[in-house]
Design a protein around this motif. Sequence first.
Motif, PDB file in Angstrom:
ATOM      1  N   PHE A  84       0.836  -1.197   0.000  1.00  0.00           N
ATOM      2  CA  PHE A  84       0.000   0.000   0.000  1.00  0.00           C
ATOM      3  C   PHE A  84       0.877   1.256   0.000  1.00  0.00           C
ATOM      4  O   PHE A  84       0.644   2.189  -0.779  1.00  0.00           O
ATOM      5  N   LEU A  85       1.891   1.277   0.851  1.00  0.00           N
ATOM      6  CA  LEU A  85       2.791   2.434   0.928  1.00  0.00           C
ATOM      7  C   LEU A  85       3.580   2.604  -0.364  1.00  0.00           C
ATOM      8  O   LEU A  85       3.745   3.719  -0.858  1.00  0.00           O
ATOM      9  N   LYS A  86       4.043   1.506  -0.932  1.00  0.00           N
ATOM     10  CA  LYS A  86       4.792   1.555  -2.192  1.00  0.00           C
ATOM     11  C   LYS A  86       3.916   2.135  -3.310  1.00  0.00           C
ATOM     12  O   LYS A  86       4.364   2.978  -4.087  1.00  0.00           O
ATOM     13  N   GLN A  87       2.658   1.697  -3.361  1.00  0.00           N
ATOM     14  CA  GLN A  87       1.727   2.205  -4.380  1.00  0.00           C
ATOM     15  C   GLN A  87       1.495   3.710  -4.234  1.00  0.00           C
ATOM     16  O   GLN A  87       1.236   4.399  -5.204  1.00  0.00           O
ATOM     17  N   LYS A  88       1.596   4.217  -3.009  1.00  0.00           N
ATOM     18  CA  LYS A  88       1.411   5.650  -2.749  1.00  0.00           C
ATOM     19  C   LYS A  88       2.710   6.439  -2.959  1.00  0.00           C
ATOM     20  O   LYS A  88       2.721   7.656  -2.798  1.00  0.00           O
ATOM     21  N   GLY A  89       3.800   5.736  -3.275  1.00  0.00           N
ATOM     22  CA  GLY A  89       5.073   6.404  -3.507  1.00  0.00           C
ATOM     23  C   GLY A  89       5.778   6.826  -2.230  1.00  0.00           C
ATOM     24  O   GLY A  89       6.615   7.735  -2.242  1.00  0.00           O
ATOM     25  N   ILE A  90       5.457   6.159  -1.127  1.00  0.00           N
ATOM     26  CA  ILE A  90       6.042   6.501   0.173  1.00  0.00           C
ATOM     27  C   ILE A  90       7.161   5.517   0.504  1.00  0.00           C
ATOM     28  O   ILE A  90       6.945   4.305   0.525  1.00  0.00           O
ATOM     29  N   GLU A  91       8.344   6.055   0.783  1.00  0.00           N
ATOM     30  CA  GLU A  91       9.446   5.220   1.249  1.00  0.00           C
ATOM     31  C   GLU A  91       9.147   4.852   2.699  1.00  0.00           C
ATOM     32  O   GLU A  91       8.647   5.679   3.466  1.00  0.00           O
ATOM     33  N   VAL A  92       9.433   3.619   3.086  1.00  0.00           N
ATOM     34  CA  VAL A  92       9.127   3.182   4.449  1.00  0.00           C
ATOM     35  C   VAL A  92      10.335   2.508   5.081  1.00  0.00           C
ATOM     36  O   VAL A  92      11.089   1.799   4.406  1.00  0.00           O
ATOM     37  N   LYS A  93      10.518   2.778   6.373  1.00  0.00           N
ATOM     38  CA  LYS A  93      11.569   2.135   7.158  1.00  0.00           C
ATOM     39  C   LYS A  93      10.877   1.478   8.337  1.00  0.00           C
ATOM     40  O   LYS A  93      10.159   2.146   9.088  1.00  0.00           O
ATOM     41  N   VAL A  94      11.092   0.172   8.496  1.00  0.00           N
ATOM     42  CA  VAL A  94      10.482  -0.601   9.568  1.00  0.00           C
ATOM     43  C   VAL A  94      11.601  -1.056  10.501  1.00  0.00           C
ATOM     44  O   VAL A  94      12.495  -1.794  10.078  1.00  0.00           O
ATOM     45  N   LEU A  95      11.552  -0.599  11.754  1.00  0.00           N
ATOM     46  CA  LEU A  95      12.641  -0.845  12.693  1.00  0.00           C
ATOM     47  C   LEU A  95      12.111  -1.120  14.101  1.00  0.00           C
ATOM     48  O   LEU A  95      10.961  -0.795  14.418  1.00  0.00           O
ATOM     49  N   GLN A  96      12.974  -1.661  14.936  1.00  0.00           N
ATOM     50  CA  GLN A  96      12.709  -1.761  16.368  1.00  0.00           C
ATOM     51  C   GLN A  96      12.477  -0.318  16.842  1.00  0.00           C
ATOM     52  O   GLN A  96      13.092   0.612  16.326  1.00  0.00           O
ATOM     53  N   THR A  97      11.577  -0.112  17.787  1.00  0.00           N
ATOM     54  CA  THR A  97      11.130   1.243  18.104  1.00  0.00           C
ATOM     55  C   THR A  97      12.245   2.202  18.515  1.00  0.00           C
ATOM     56  O   THR A  97      12.257   3.347  18.065  1.00  0.00           O
TER      57      THR A  97
END
Length: 122
Positions: A84-97
Motif C-alpha cells: 500500500f505504501l509503495k503504491q502511494k510512492g512513500i518510502e518506508v523504514k520498519v525498525l525496532q522502536t
Amino acid sequence: MSSPEISSLSWGLMKVKGCSSSYKDCKVWPGGSRAWDWRETGTNHYPGVQPADVEEVLKKGIELLVIGRGMSEALQVPSTTLDFLKQKGIEVKVLQTQKAVEEYNRLAAEGAKVGGVFHSTC
C-alpha cells in the motif's frame, strides 16, 4: 512545517517536543502528533500495522514513513501494508522502536517530510 522531534522514549511512554501530552503509541507528522489508538482500526500485534493505521499520516504530506515495531519487535508489518505504501510512492523504514525513533529524529532534523507510527511496548 517540520516534523516534531520525539524528545523521549521509554517502555510505554513517548513524548513529542512541543506537545503537552505523552503517548503509549503515537503517530507523528510534519506539524503534529497524536495518540495511536489501535482500537480505531482493530490493530493487534498480528497481523499488525494496517493501511488504515497509516492513512492519516500519509494525508499530512509525508514522503517517508518510519514504523516502530515495539521494543521487542512484536508488532508485525504485513506485506499488504508495505505494498500500500509503495503504491502511494512513500518510502518506508520498519525498525525496532528505539532505532525507529533515532532514525525518525535524524530525518526530521535534516528537514525531511517524515512521519511515523510508533509502538512503545513489546
